[in-house]
Motif scaffolding. Structure first.
Motif, mmCIF file in Angstrom:
data_model
loop_
_atom_site.group_PDB
_atom_site.id
_atom_site.type_symbol
_atom_site.label_atom_id
_atom_site.label_comp_id
_atom_site.label_asym_id
_atom_site.label_seq_id
_atom_site.Cartn_x
_atom_site.Cartn_y
_atom_site.Cartn_z
ATOM 1 N N ALA A 43 -7.924 -23.117 -51.540
ATOM 2 C CA ALA A 43 -7.949 -22.121 -51.745
ATOM 3 C C ALA A 43 -7.794 -22.017 -52.945
ATOM 4 O O ALA A 43 -6.743 -22.561 -53.851
ATOM 5 N N TRP A 44 -8.564 -20.931 -54.148
ATOM 6 C CA TRP A 44 -8.235 -20.778 -55.685
ATOM 7 C C TRP A 44 -8.486 -19.731 -56.032
ATOM 8 O O TRP A 44 -8.588 -18.825 -55.123
ATOM 9 N N SER A 45 -7.396 -19.394 -56.842
ATOM 10 C CA SER A 45 -7.744 -17.955 -57.481
ATOM 11 C C SER A 45 -7.948 -18.088 -59.054
ATOM 12 O O SER A 45 -7.116 -19.128 -59.269
ATOM 13 N N THR A 46 -7.643 -17.463 -59.507
ATOM 14 C CA THR A 46 -7.205 -17.863 -61.073
ATOM 15 C C THR A 46 -5.794 -18.132 -61.845
ATOM 16 O O THR A 46 -5.235 -18.401 -62.489
ATOM 17 N N THR A 47 -5.146 -17.066 -60.634
ATOM 18 C CA THR A 47 -3.883 -17.468 -61.442
ATOM 19 C C THR A 47 -2.559 -17.774 -60.849
ATOM 20 O O THR A 47 -1.524 -18.582 -61.404
ATOM 21 N N GLY A 49 -4.494 -21.382 -59.392
ATOM 22 C CA GLY A 49 -5.570 -22.375 -59.561
ATOM 23 C C GLY A 49 -5.840 -22.847 -58.331
ATOM 24 O O GLY A 49 -5.909 -22.238 -57.191
ATOM 25 N N LEU A 50 -5.934 -24.189 -57.890
ATOM 26 C CA LEU A 50 -6.994 -24.624 -56.274
ATOM 27 C C LEU A 50 -5.389 -25.770 -55.999
ATOM 28 O O LEU A 50 -4.535 -25.983 -56.390
ATOM 29 N N ILE A 51 -4.927 -24.573 -54.572
ATOM 30 C CA ILE A 51 -4.104 -24.539 -53.417
ATOM 31 C C ILE A 51 -4.485 -25.339 -52.578
ATOM 32 O O ILE A 51 -5.038 -25.200 -51.792
ATOM 33 N N ASP A 52 -3.720 -26.707 -52.064
ATOM 34 C CA ASP A 52 -4.360 -27.093 -50.815
ATOM 35 C C ASP A 52 -2.936 -26.339 -49.892
ATOM 36 O O ASP A 52 -1.589 -25.439 -49.510
ATOM 37 N N THR A 53 -3.968 -25.677 -48.841
ATOM 38 C CA THR A 53 -3.657 -24.048 -47.786
ATOM 39 C C THR A 53 -2.271 -25.040 -47.281
ATOM 40 O O THR A 53 -1.574 -24.460 -46.702
ATOM 41 N N ALA A 54 -2.206 -26.023 -46.564
ATOM 42 C CA ALA A 54 -1.795 -27.076 -45.937
ATOM 43 C C ALA A 54 -0.307 -27.329 -45.777
ATOM 44 O O ALA A 54 0.682 -27.122 -45.014
ATOM 45 N N ILE A 58 0.317 -27.588 -55.355
ATOM 46 C CA ILE A 58 -0.756 -27.589 -56.165
ATOM 47 C C ILE A 58 -2.038 -28.463 -56.251
ATOM 48 O O ILE A 58 -1.499 -29.370 -57.092
ATOM 49 N N VAL A 59 -3.092 -28.163 -56.586
ATOM 50 C CA VAL A 59 -4.214 -29.186 -56.298
ATOM 51 C C VAL A 59 -4.479 -30.248 -58.008
ATOM 52 O O VAL A 59 -4.187 -30.556 -58.298
ATOM 53 N N ARG A 60 -5.023 -28.707 -58.268
ATOM 54 C CA ARG A 60 -4.951 -28.885 -60.142
ATOM 55 C C ARG A 60 -4.473 -27.409 -60.451
ATOM 56 O O ARG A 60 -5.532 -26.495 -60.345
ATOM 57 N N GLN A 61 -4.164 -27.151 -62.055
ATOM 58 C CA GLN A 61 -4.007 -26.194 -62.530
ATOM 59 C C GLN A 61 -4.616 -25.711 -63.614
ATOM 60 O O GLN A 61 -5.005 -25.421 -64.162
ATOM 61 N N ALA A 62 -5.864 -25.109 -62.777
ATOM 62 C CA ALA A 62 -7.469 -25.194 -63.065
ATOM 63 C C ALA A 62 -6.981 -23.593 -62.639
ATOM 64 O O ALA A 62 -7.884 -22.364 -61.868
ATOM 65 N N ASN A 63 -7.352 -22.688 -64.543
ATOM 66 C CA ASN A 63 -7.290 -20.915 -63.973
ATOM 67 C C ASN A 63 -9.366 -21.134 -64.283
ATOM 68 O O ASN A 63 -8.929 -19.410 -64.086
ATOM 69 N N ASP A 64 -9.678 -21.732 -64.651
ATOM 70 C CA ASP A 64 -10.688 -21.323 -65.257
ATOM 71 C C ASP A 64 -11.763 -21.353 -64.123
ATOM 72 O O ASP A 64 -11.144 -22.594 -63.588
ATOM 73 N N VAL A 81 -13.545 -24.054 -49.194
ATOM 74 C CA VAL A 81 -12.860 -24.518 -50.527
ATOM 75 C C VAL A 81 -13.040 -22.354 -50.756
ATOM 76 O O VAL A 81 -13.893 -22.208 -50.660
ATOM 77 N N LEU A 82 -11.775 -21.884 -50.561
ATOM 78 C CA LEU A 82 -12.058 -20.392 -50.517
ATOM 79 C C LEU A 82 -11.351 -19.941 -52.540
ATOM 80 O O LEU A 82 -10.755 -20.149 -52.463
ATOM 81 N N LEU A 83 -12.804 -19.757 -52.841
ATOM 82 C CA LEU A 83 -12.858 -19.446 -54.412
ATOM 83 C C LEU A 83 -12.969 -17.689 -54.276
ATOM 84 O O LEU A 83 -13.668 -16.469 -53.879
ATOM 85 N N ARG A 84 -11.496 -16.944 -54.723
ATOM 86 C CA ARG A 84 -11.076 -15.796 -54.876
ATOM 87 C C ARG A 84 -11.749 -15.214 -56.680
ATOM 88 O O ARG A 84 -11.831 -15.705 -56.954
#
Ligand SMILES: Nc1ncnc2c1ncn2[C@@H]1O[C@H](COP(=O)(O)OP(=O)(O)OP(=O)(O)O)[C@@H](O)[C@H]1O
Ligand SMILES: [Mg+2]
Length: 498
Positions: A43-47, A49-54, A58-64, A81-84
């Motif tokens: 799951a990803w959100s701008t705040t 980053g990309l997270i493994d829900t299991a 944090i998989v990647r601190q990607a805020n953009d 991949v859930l992109l909010r």
């Protein structure tokens, strides 16, 4: 809904646009989908980053969002991949982002990866419209609303409602999101230490109204408040149990709806309200004016949202009052609003045709010339009724009702004479005359008399005498719509020309 997403993933779809304002529920649904398919869910959100829900790592601190798409390319195969909030980044058609998404979608398709863009509005640049499958998350069903109810009861340490009481609460909550229902239940616990269906229903009415287009109308009117219109009333009474279990077992076709056309002030809106009482279902008014008046582009989304709520509350009655006013611009729409009204009207018609939910439509209109002919086609409605100026018998009944409604005994008045004197007056005009006579008498500190009413009648010029609109409408209705009133019996008196 869950099955549909499972099938899309299996079929190799790489992009889904999931429209809902219920983020948590959407995420729970996707979790279930991932489990069913043995996929991993990120799951990803701008705040965040990309997270493994299991494991929440944090998989990647990607805020953009561009970084997020880049991070997707490094995920393992068989990932959801859930992109909010992605719709907000695409609002202005950001060309770099759109390109990145298209490239990534092509890669995902071969690797069993699926990007699910979650947003509360449908915003898709045309370049992506054909790449993504759009799904609207349906509102929660009674099982889900029941789980929320149980959760609240556990937190509040009160007994879980059972049997009829539970059914009534869940009935009252249908049409709400899980969060709205939870709020409604919680407020009820605070107000009355239990979950009261009436409080939940009141909160639902408020949440529905907040969305602007729909309003749950509380109905007190019954068929006894309507003078005349016997055919229309009988027709409604025949459908009294149409939504019940007995009707289903009998295989009675679900009633679709009725269109009430007629002279202004002849009781169309009144009948719509009384119908809700006859059918014993909630009455939801759809504001066509507000729907058509919403910003271009939003109208269609708004109609979809309104339909969504109505179908969740079903069986229910959707009342479109003054349909003619709402649709006034739809014919010339291309030149005036870029075709929005015409498109909204098209969506409305196709919903009317295809809906499967038990939503009974009651629409009212008087200026038939404003109604597009497609709407009047046989088959769209179970029946199209015409409400004319009331005849002598009907006026008699209307006078009695209106006099009784102002707390006076109709027997104290010469109702027959008043009915004769009010030929060509509508029910609304008779109501006005009664009110006027009350004012006259009140000013002189006495009770109103038949004479006051006769005088008030003489001072009121009925609409039918003011314009030939009524005549035009009547001519149109002949043969096209079923009269709401049975024909007056032929006079048995000998006709003498004096
Ligand atoms: N047949 C009737 N029996 C009792 N009351 C009536 C009748 N017709 C009209 N009225 C009264 O007149 C008022 C206006 O009626 P209503 O709003 O139902 O008219 P309408 O047909 O919807 O008019 P419009 O086309 O202008 O919307 C209401 O207060 C209603 O109670
Ligand atoms: Mg009306």
């Amino acid at each position: 809904m869950r099955d549909r997403i499972v099938n899309l993933v299996r079929a190799g779809y790489a992009g889904i646009s999931l429209i809902t304002c219920e983020e948590q529920r959407a995420e729970a649904e996707l979790k279930a989908v991932a489990e069913a398919l043995d996929y991993r869910l990120f799951a990803w959100s701008t705040t965040t980053g990309l997270i493994d829900t299991a494991d929440g790592q944090i998989v990647r601190q990607a805020n953009d969002p561009l970084d997020a798409i880049d991070a997707v390319s490094e995920l393992p195969e068989n990932s959801l991949v859930l992109l909010r909030d992605f719709h907000m980044f695409m609002d202005d058609g950001n060309p770099v982002l759109v390109r990145a998404i298209k490239d990534e979608l092509a890669r995902c398709r071969t690797q069993g990866k699926v990007m699910v863009m979650l947003g509360c509005r449908q915003v898709l640049p045309p370049e992506l419209e054909r790449e993504l499958c759009v799904i609207h998350l349906t509102l929660p069903d009674k099982t889900q609303l029941g789980q929320v109810l149980d959760g609240i009861c556990e937190s509040a340490k009160i007994d879980k409602p059972e049997g009829d009481e539970r059914d009534r609460i869940l009935d009252a909550a249908t049409g709400m999101t899980c969060t709205e229902a939870e709020n409604g239940y919680a407020l009820s616990v605070i107000e009355c230490k239990r979950v009261d269906p009436a409080v939940v229903a009141r909160e639902k009415a408020l949440t529905v109204k907040k969305k602007g287009l729909l309003e749950i109308v509380e109905v007190k009117e019954t068929l006894d408040d309507i003078g005349g219109l016997d055919c229309l009333k009988n027709w409604l009474v025949q459908r009294r149990e149409a939504f019940g279990e007995r009707a289903r077992q009998y295989r009675l076709p679900s009633p679709k709806g009725v269109l009430l056309l007629g002279v202004p002030g002849t009781g169309k809106s009144l009948t719509a309200k009384a119908a809700a009482n006859v059918l014993q279902r909630p009455l939801i008014r759809l504001d066509m004016g507000a729907l058509m008046g919403s910003l271009v582009g939003e109208s269609e989304a708004n109609l979809r949202a309104a339909i969504h709520v109505a179908e969740a509350i079903a069986p229910c009655i959707v009342w479109i009052d003054e349909l003619d006013k709402g649709l006034a611009g739809s014919k010339s729409s291309g030149g005036t609003d870029g075709g929005t009204s015409a498109r909204v009207f098209g969506s409305l018609i196709s919903w009317m045709q295809e809906r499967t939910a038990q939503v009974f439509l009651i629409a009212t209109a008087n200026d038939v010339t404003q109604l597009p002919p497609e709407l009047l086609r046989k088959g769209r409605w179970d029946e199209i009724f015409w409400t004319d100026l009331p005849n002598q018998v009907e006026r008699d009944a209307i006078w009695k009702i209106k006099v009784a409604q102002c707390g006076r005994d109709p027997k104290q008045y010469d109702v027959t004479a008043l009915a004769s004197a009010s030929d060509s007056y509508t029910g609304a005009e008779i109501e006005g005359v009664v009110a006027d006579s009350l004012y006259r008498a009140f000013a002189e500190d006495r009770e109103p008399t038949t004479d006051d009413m006769q005088q008030a009648l003489r001072d009121t010029v009925p609409l039918s005498k003011l314009s030939d609109q009524v005549d035009t409408l009547r001519k149109w209705a002949k043969g096209r719509a079923r009269p709401a009133t049975s024909p007056e019996p032929e006079s048995k008196h000998r006709r003498i020309v004096a």
